[in-house]
Design a protein around this motif. Structure first.
Motif, mmCIF file in Angstrom:
data_model
loop_
_atom_site.group_PDB
_atom_site.id
_atom_site.type_symbol
_atom_site.label_atom_id
_atom_site.label_comp_id
_atom_site.label_asym_id
_atom_site.label_seq_id
_atom_site.Cartn_x
_atom_site.Cartn_y
_atom_site.Cartn_z
ATOM 1 N N GLU A 231 35.614 98.406 -75.218
ATOM 2 C CA GLU A 231 36.217 97.429 -74.307
ATOM 3 C C GLU A 231 35.643 97.554 -72.894
ATOM 4 O O GLU A 231 35.351 96.549 -72.243
ATOM 5 C CB GLU A 231 37.736 97.629 -74.268
ATOM 6 N N LEU A 232 35.457 98.811 -72.433
ATOM 7 C CA LEU A 232 34.953 99.028 -71.067
ATOM 8 C C LEU A 232 33.483 98.646 -70.930
ATOM 9 O O LEU A 232 33.031 98.270 -69.855
ATOM 10 C CB LEU A 232 35.157 100.486 -70.663
ATOM 11 N N LEU A 233 32.729 98.730 -72.006
ATOM 12 C CA LEU A 233 31.344 98.267 -71.969
ATOM 13 C C LEU A 233 31.266 96.745 -71.975
ATOM 14 O O LEU A 233 30.285 96.161 -71.534
ATOM 15 C CB LEU A 233 30.558 98.819 -73.158
ATOM 16 N N GLY A 234 32.336 96.124 -72.478
ATOM 17 C CA GLY A 234 32.379 94.657 -72.534
ATOM 18 C C GLY A 234 33.097 94.072 -71.334
ATOM 19 O O GLY A 234 32.734 94.319 -70.183
ATOM 20 N N LYS A 235 34.153 93.316 -71.616
ATOM 21 C CA LYS A 235 34.847 92.608 -70.548
ATOM 22 C C LYS A 235 35.824 93.483 -69.781
ATOM 23 O O LYS A 235 36.168 93.168 -68.633
ATOM 24 C CB LYS A 235 35.573 91.397 -71.129
#
Length: 508
Positions: A231-235
């Motif tokens: 999630e933190l690598l994404g949005k």
């Protein structure tokens, strides 16, 4: 005439973030450091004691725990007669001083230079439970060789050190990763982002900044897990408080190689390395990192260090922003109970890796180096958890004073005990109240008290009181048992050393 203002008394309190260490703690640490030094010495490393103070310029921007240069150190400015002020700082680790020492004395030192160092370091950080601003480190480093044999040796030595101090095989793992493999993963991710027909995405305008963001994100892998990192690598993601944390902004197809890297550990080293091959795309630096890991595995297996002691584990990500090649972490795998009564693994007690850029700051030339640092206080805590060392050590034998005019006689007794290798002291307080002398011996955790009054002196005997046995009898024994197991003996004066030795040997 005005009264002189009374100076307030200083507050008797340890400065925030610092603590005092008393007898048994200091002794236990010293004994453990001696054991570690013995292992390091066996491996051919020489001792180095460098200055506790360095110039801020020499310390540089390499403090791995903070983002800004010189943050986190205790620093001050010194002025000379021309008011030119140099900034000085207490060392924050033992590696930055080593880089300065090697650069300064390299013409007089052997290459490679193998050294170990032990001592306190200081960090001006916010203190917390178990986190102090002064703590001990114990380092070993090899400077001047790029051979993976140096890294394999550090891992083997770390394994031997843990077993020597009392952490048995099966209760620890030395886990190894490589920054170059991660660089390969990042190159793979970047190549996916750079599509000629579309142009690079806006979030990749500053590649170095985004690389740092990715590093910071994967560094949270042990805290937020695979889903949290995804999630933190994404949005972004909602944290436990409900606040939204902005993500790096990668697309799903870019996130997969990073997650694949973090989760690529297989049942064997060979399978782990094969999984890593799939995460680096066509990156040469990534393949170089995998080749280095394979060399380390081969070298360790040739020495008999298998996966029961040392493993390849790509989930080791802490410190990857600092190191340039292999990284290693010693993790204790046994369970303890935390302050809330929950079971958890003890965790890491040592870490290190290859840092080929540190000496270059002084010399302008790349000097390969690799090393490891042991957290002394955490390792001591682990040994206490395993029951390898006791919270309290035995104090000295106390020779009590029944007649202050016969101090020479009592000093002669302690001299005999000390000459026989027995720790001993004469009571030097007010001898008027004998009970206070025994209370003193109890507070000192003394195993034995020696008593010689006037009548004993005339008869040529002494009384020897076994304080440890006496305490045990007082706790649990009935009066009849007390009579059967006396804790005080009368022996000839000439048998002082022999009887004390007998009692101490019986107590282990």
């Amino acid at each position: 005439m005005a009264k002189t203002k009374k100076q307030p008394r200083p507050k008797a309190a340890t400065p925030k973030g610092f603590r005092d260490y008393f007898g048994s703690e200091v002794t236990q640490r010293t004994q453990m450091l001696q054991q570690i030094a013995h292992v390091y010495h066996q491996y051919g490393f020489d001792a180095l004691e460098s200055s506790a103070v360095e110039t801020v310029e020499a310390l540089g921007k390499f403090l791995p725990d903070v983002d800004r240069p010189n943050e986190g150190v205790f620093a001050w400015q010194e002025f000379d007669e021309k008011d030119n002020g140099d900034w000085m700082a207490l060392r924050y680790d033992l590696t930055a001083p080593l880089a300065r020492v090697y650069a300064q004395h390299r013409n007089d030192l052997p290459t490679p230079y193998r050294r170990y160092a032990m001592g306190p370091v200081w960090r001006n950080e916010k203190p917390g439970p178990g986190r102090y601003r002064q703590f001990y480190q114990c380092d070993a480093d090899t400077v001047g060789t790029a051979s993976m044999a140096a890294d394999a040796e550090i891992c083997a030595m770390l394994s031997d050190t843990l077993e020597t101090v009392g952490i048995p095989r099966g209760d620890y793992l030395v886990r190894v990763n490589n920054r170059k493999v991660l660089n390969g993963v990042l190159e793979n991710v970047m190549s996916m982002a750079l599509r000629p027909e579309e142009g690079p995405p806006s979030y990749w305008d500053n590649a170095s900044e985004n690389e740092a963001n990715i590093l910071r994100t994967i560094d949270k892998f042990d805290k937020v897990g695979e889903d949290g990192v995804r999630e933190l690598l994404g949005k972004g993601r909602l944290d436990s408080s409900g606040a939204f944390i902005e993500g790096v902004g990668l697309e799903d197809y870019q996130i997969e190689p990073v997650i694949g890297f973090l989760t690529s550990k297989g049942p064997t080293s060979e399978e782990t390395l094969a999984n890593l091959d799939l995460t680096v795309g066509s990156s040469e630096i990534g393949f170089e990192g995998i080749r280095e890991l394979r060399q380390i595995v081969d070298l360790l297996e040739a020495q008999g260090y298998g996966p029961d002691r040392i493993v390849i584990d790509p989930s080791v990500v802490r410190g990857l922003g600092y190191y340039t090649g292999p990284v290693y972490e010693a993790e204790l795998t046994f369970e303890i109970f935390d302050e809330k009564g929950r079971k958890r693994q003890f965790g890491s007690v040592a870490g290190g890796g290859r840092y080929d850029d540190l000496v270059k700051r002084f010399t302008g030339q790349e000097v390969p180096a690799t090393g490891v640092s042991i957290g002394v206080d955490r390792l001591l805590a682990a040994l206490r958890e395993k029951g390898r060392i006791q919270a309290h050590e035995a104090g000295p034998v106390v020779v009590t004073v029944m007649d202050r005019d016969r101090m020479a006689d009592y000093q002669a007794m302690v001299a005999e005990l000390r000459n026989a290798g027995i720790r001993a002291e004469v009571y030097l307080g007010n001898p008027k109240n004998f009970g206070n002398q025994l209370k003193y011996a109890d507070k000192r955790n003394s195993p034995i008290a020696v008593i010689e009054g006037g009548s004993e002196k005339e008869a040529g005997v002494i009384q020897i009181k076994d304080l440890i046995l006496g305490a045990k009898i007082a706790e649990s024994a009935t009066l009849e048992e007390w009579k059967e197991r006396p804790s005080q003996f009368e022996v000839p004066r000439g048998d002082l050393v022999a009887k004390v030795r007998e009692i101490l040997d019986g107590r282990g």
